[in-house]
Design a protein around this motif. Structure first.
Motif, mmCIF file in Angstrom:
data_model
loop_
_atom_site.group_PDB
_atom_site.id
_atom_site.type_symbol
_atom_site.label_atom_id
_atom_site.label_comp_id
_atom_site.label_asym_id
_atom_site.label_seq_id
_atom_site.Cartn_x
_atom_site.Cartn_y
_atom_site.Cartn_z
ATOM 1 N N LEU A 1 4.071 45.266 18.962
ATOM 2 C CA LEU A 1 2.749 45.669 18.466
ATOM 3 C C LEU A 1 2.587 45.106 17.244
ATOM 4 O O LEU A 1 3.478 45.384 16.524
ATOM 5 C CB LEU A 1 2.796 46.885 18.564
ATOM 6 C CG LEU A 1 2.750 47.557 20.037
ATOM 7 C CD1 LEU A 1 2.863 49.067 19.986
ATOM 8 C CD2 LEU A 1 1.854 46.811 21.099
ATOM 9 N N THR A 2 1.555 44.683 16.547
ATOM 10 C CA THR A 2 1.088 44.128 15.227
ATOM 11 C C THR A 2 0.002 44.707 15.036
ATOM 12 O O THR A 2 -1.049 45.029 15.862
ATOM 13 C CB THR A 2 1.178 42.655 15.161
ATOM 14 O OG1 THR A 2 0.201 42.158 16.167
ATOM 15 C CG2 THR A 2 2.666 42.029 15.537
ATOM 16 N N GLY A 3 -0.299 44.658 13.733
ATOM 17 C CA GLY A 3 -1.525 45.258 12.949
ATOM 18 C C GLY A 3 -1.529 45.771 11.682
ATOM 19 O O GLY A 3 -0.362 46.229 11.299
ATOM 20 N N PRO A 4 -2.594 46.174 11.223
ATOM 21 C CA PRO A 4 -2.695 46.758 10.014
ATOM 22 C C PRO A 4 -1.780 48.308 9.987
ATOM 23 O O PRO A 4 -1.766 49.024 11.087
ATOM 24 C CB PRO A 4 -4.133 47.248 9.690
ATOM 25 C CG PRO A 4 -4.788 46.034 10.477
ATOM 26 C CD PRO A 4 -3.910 46.022 11.701
ATOM 27 N N ASP A 5 -1.283 48.677 8.871
ATOM 28 C CA ASP A 5 -0.390 49.834 8.793
ATOM 29 C C ASP A 5 -1.376 50.879 8.617
ATOM 30 O O ASP A 5 -1.700 51.163 7.602
ATOM 31 C CB ASP A 5 0.310 49.813 7.711
ATOM 32 C CG ASP A 5 1.445 50.915 7.728
ATOM 33 O OD1 ASP A 5 1.371 51.915 8.648
ATOM 34 O OD2 ASP A 5 1.734 51.440 6.469
ATOM 35 N N ASP A 6 -2.147 51.449 9.746
ATOM 36 C CA ASP A 6 -3.068 52.516 9.615
ATOM 37 C C ASP A 6 -2.808 53.470 10.986
ATOM 38 O O ASP A 6 -1.846 53.239 11.668
ATOM 39 C CB ASP A 6 -4.566 51.987 9.757
ATOM 40 C CG ASP A 6 -4.887 51.147 10.904
ATOM 41 O OD1 ASP A 6 -4.013 51.049 12.117
ATOM 42 O OD2 ASP A 6 -5.689 50.460 11.018
ATOM 43 N N ALA A 7 -3.744 54.652 10.881
ATOM 44 C CA ALA A 7 -3.761 55.583 12.055
ATOM 45 C C ALA A 7 -3.611 54.860 13.314
ATOM 46 O O ALA A 7 -2.901 55.173 14.239
ATOM 47 C CB ALA A 7 -4.479 56.550 11.767
ATOM 48 N N ALA A 8 -4.455 53.777 13.744
ATOM 49 C CA ALA A 8 -4.571 53.339 14.802
ATOM 50 C C ALA A 8 -3.309 52.554 15.395
ATOM 51 O O ALA A 8 -2.945 52.592 16.499
ATOM 52 C CB ALA A 8 -5.836 52.200 14.699
ATOM 53 N N PHE A 9 -2.711 51.868 14.416
ATOM 54 C CA PHE A 9 -1.278 51.198 14.739
ATOM 55 C C PHE A 9 -0.359 52.297 15.080
ATOM 56 O O PHE A 9 0.286 52.164 16.155
ATOM 57 C CB PHE A 9 -0.687 50.392 13.573
ATOM 58 C CG PHE A 9 0.606 49.715 13.785
ATOM 59 C CD1 PHE A 9 0.613 48.825 14.760
ATOM 60 C CD2 PHE A 9 1.605 50.465 13.482
ATOM 61 C CE1 PHE A 9 1.934 47.988 14.968
ATOM 62 C CE2 PHE A 9 2.751 49.884 13.817
ATOM 63 C CZ PHE A 9 3.134 48.626 14.520
ATOM 64 N N CYS A 10 -0.238 53.276 14.374
ATOM 65 C CA CYS A 10 0.660 54.537 14.595
ATOM 66 C C CYS A 10 0.167 55.270 15.867
ATOM 67 O O CYS A 10 1.348 55.435 16.754
ATOM 68 C CB CYS A 10 0.575 55.393 13.448
ATOM 69 S SG CYS A 10 1.169 54.839 11.846
ATOM 70 N N HIS A 11 -1.013 55.249 16.469
ATOM 71 C CA HIS A 11 -1.337 55.658 17.644
ATOM 72 C C HIS A 11 -0.928 54.983 18.759
ATOM 73 O O HIS A 11 -0.421 55.243 19.908
ATOM 74 C CB HIS A 11 -2.805 55.994 17.937
ATOM 75 C CG HIS A 11 -3.023 57.252 17.074
ATOM 76 N ND1 HIS A 11 -2.854 58.389 17.518
ATOM 77 C CD2 HIS A 11 -3.986 57.335 15.853
ATOM 78 C CE1 HIS A 11 -3.550 59.324 16.726
ATOM 79 N NE2 HIS A 11 -4.172 58.793 15.551
#
Length: 61
Positions: A14-24
Motif C-alpha cells: 500500500l502506498t500513499g501520502p502519510d495521512d489518515a486515509a493511508f492509516c485507515h
C-alpha cells in the motif's frame, strides 16, 4: 481462512501520502488478517511525505 478474501493477493504494498486515509487503509488490511511485512518505507516528494507498507497474508504451517 487460508487465502485472502475477495481474491486479494497474498502480498500487497500500500502506498500513499502519510495521512489518515493511508492509516485507515493499512488498518483495514490488518483487520482482514494481513500482517505487516517489516517496517514502512518513507520518502518526501517535495510536497508530501509518501509511505509504502508491505503486507502479507499469514501462511499456515
Amino acid at each position: 481462512m487460508s487465502t485472502p478474501p475477495d481474491g486479494l493477493p497474498v502480498y500487497r504494498v500500500l502506498t500513499g501520502p502519510d495521512d489518515a486515509a493511508f492509516c485507515h487503509r493499512v488498518s483495514e488490511a490488518l483487520s482482514l488478517g494481513y500482517e505487516l511485512h517489516q517496517g514502512p518505507a518513507v520518502t518526501f516528494s517535495g510536497e508530501n511525505v509518501i509511505v509504502a507498507q508491505a503486507l502479507v497474508w499469514p501462511t499456515q504451517s
